[in-house]
Design a protein around this motif. Sequence first.
Motif, PDB file in Angstrom:
ATOM      1  N   ASP A   1       0.735  -1.024   0.037  1.00  0.00           N
ATOM      2  CA  ASP A   1      -0.074   0.132   0.112  1.00  0.00           C
ATOM      3  C   ASP A   1       0.880   1.193  -0.014  1.00  0.00           C
ATOM      4  O   ASP A   1       0.680   2.092  -0.604  1.00  0.00           O
ATOM      5  CB  ASP A   1      -0.826  -0.203   1.224  1.00  0.00           C
ATOM      6  CG  ASP A   1      -2.126   0.826   0.859  1.00  0.00           C
ATOM      7  OD1 ASP A   1      -2.964   0.560  -0.096  1.00  0.00           O
ATOM      8  OD2 ASP A   1      -2.401   1.692   1.681  1.00  0.00           O
TER       9      ASP A   1
ATOM     10  N   ARG B   1      -1.228   0.198  -9.423  1.00  0.00           N
ATOM     11  CA  ARG B   1      -0.507   1.144  -8.945  1.00  0.00           C
ATOM     12  C   ARG B   1      -1.466   2.417  -8.816  1.00  0.00           C
ATOM     13  O   ARG B   1      -1.668   2.996 -10.113  1.00  0.00           O
ATOM     14  CB  ARG B   1       0.916   1.687  -9.134  1.00  0.00           C
ATOM     15  CG  ARG B   1       1.623   2.694  -8.618  1.00  0.00           C
ATOM     16  CD  ARG B   1       3.205   2.532  -9.160  1.00  0.00           C
ATOM     17  NE  ARG B   1       3.944   2.298  -8.120  1.00  0.00           N
ATOM     18  CZ  ARG B   1       5.197   1.711  -8.142  1.00  0.00           C
ATOM     19  NH1 ARG B   1       5.802   1.667  -9.501  1.00  0.00           N
ATOM     20  NH2 ARG B   1       6.215   1.345  -7.139  1.00  0.00           N
ATOM     21  N   ARG B   2      -1.677   3.487  -7.817  1.00  0.00           N
ATOM     22  CA  ARG B   2      -2.184   4.493  -8.199  1.00  0.00           C
ATOM     23  C   ARG B   2      -1.590   5.559  -9.025  1.00  0.00           C
ATOM     24  O   ARG B   2      -0.302   5.565  -9.082  1.00  0.00           O
ATOM     25  CB  ARG B   2      -2.302   5.199  -6.593  1.00  0.00           C
ATOM     26  CG  ARG B   2      -3.297   4.182  -5.694  1.00  0.00           C
ATOM     27  CD  ARG B   2      -3.460   5.198  -4.350  1.00  0.00           C
ATOM     28  NE  ARG B   2      -2.214   5.045  -3.574  1.00  0.00           N
ATOM     29  CZ  ARG B   2      -1.982   4.046  -2.438  1.00  0.00           C
ATOM     30  NH1 ARG B   2      -3.156   3.399  -2.331  1.00  0.00           N
ATOM     31  NH2 ARG B   2      -0.997   3.946  -1.966  1.00  0.00           N
ATOM     32  N   SER B   3      -2.071   6.445  -9.525  1.00  0.00           N
ATOM     33  CA  SER B   3      -1.457   7.354 -10.515  1.00  0.00           C
ATOM     34  C   SER B   3      -1.042   8.402  -9.485  1.00  0.00           C
ATOM     35  O   SER B   3      -1.645   8.772  -8.394  1.00  0.00           O
ATOM     36  CB  SER B   3      -2.677   8.158 -11.432  1.00  0.00           C
ATOM     37  OG  SER B   3      -2.950   7.128 -12.161  1.00  0.00           O
TER      38      SER B   3
ATOM     39  N   GLN C   1      -4.338  -4.003  -6.015  1.00  0.00           N
ATOM     40  CA  GLN C   1      -4.936  -3.231  -7.231  1.00  0.00           C
ATOM     41  C   GLN C   1      -3.665  -2.679  -7.860  1.00  0.00           C
ATOM     42  O   GLN C   1      -2.441  -2.444  -7.549  1.00  0.00           O
ATOM     43  CB  GLN C   1      -5.747  -2.154  -6.798  1.00  0.00           C
ATOM     44  CG  GLN C   1      -6.980  -2.623  -6.190  1.00  0.00           C
ATOM     45  CD  GLN C   1      -7.718  -3.586  -6.860  1.00  0.00           C
ATOM     46  OE1 GLN C   1      -7.869  -3.322  -7.983  1.00  0.00           O
ATOM     47  NE2 GLN C   1      -8.424  -4.578  -6.068  1.00  0.00           N
TER      48      GLN C   1
ATOM     49  N   PRO D   1      -2.772  -0.202  -4.001  1.00  0.00           N
ATOM     50  CA  PRO D   1      -3.819  -0.267  -2.800  1.00  0.00           C
ATOM     51  C   PRO D   1      -3.936  -1.971  -2.585  1.00  0.00           C
ATOM     52  O   PRO D   1      -4.250  -2.739  -3.696  1.00  0.00           O
ATOM     53  CB  PRO D   1      -4.986   0.194  -3.547  1.00  0.00           C
ATOM     54  CG  PRO D   1      -4.643   1.344  -4.454  1.00  0.00           C
ATOM     55  CD  PRO D   1      -3.222   0.554  -4.930  1.00  0.00           C
TER      56      PRO D   1
ATOM     57  N   GLY E   1       2.417   2.189  -3.283  1.00  0.00           N
ATOM     58  CA  GLY E   1       1.421   2.861  -4.268  1.00  0.00           C
ATOM     59  C   GLY E   1       0.273   1.888  -4.733  1.00  0.00           C
ATOM     60  O   GLY E   1      -0.419   2.211  -5.698  1.00  0.00           O
TER      61      GLY E   1
END
Length: 206
Positions: free
Chosen positions: A180, A203-205, A201, A185, A183
């Motif tokens: 997490d 990687r977050r932008s 999930q 989730p 990056g």
Amino acid sequence: MPDPPEHYYASTPGVASSRRTIEVELPDLRLRLRLLTDTGVFSHRQLDPGTRVLLENAPLPAVRGDLLDLGCGYGPIALAMAHRLKRRRVWAVDVNERALELVRDNAAAAGLGGVRAALPGDVPADVRFAAVYSNPPIRVGKAALHELLLQWLPLLLPGGAAYLVVQRNLGADSLARWLDEAGFPTARLLSRVGYRVLEVQPRRSE
């Protein structure tokens, strides 16, 4: 007696080969998987309980695309997913040449032409994955494990996910926190017989 862990991570295991066949039965498959295993490969005497937890509980991918069995061993995850989703291409990736040979033989015996057994460097650079399924090699150490995950998790397609099974007492919760923070989730999908299945999930932008 457990297999000596150093054998799993060698490209060519030093222990002498001694093949055997095991049977794996999963509730949703109307067949028993007959899988060749061998010494020098992870959990060669029987299906590892963590792998069973993953196979019985991780969902099918939510988007179309290739699948990845990361650290495939003799291929129980790759073969099960190929049976479930016969039109998908399933990459079975490992550093252990003996394991990859077993995957090829097991896929050929089952008539599963969509399984691709490959060394990490042999997966084409443009391949992306709808889902990653893995019983990752926790015992390689945190640094090597993190490097491995940072190599493959960025290859998830939008809407895809990775499903990792990790023993609770081998750091499942700390790995989830690290993912997490890196990056990706991450949530605990379930906890069963001492194992966590983590859903990761893309990687977050930034």
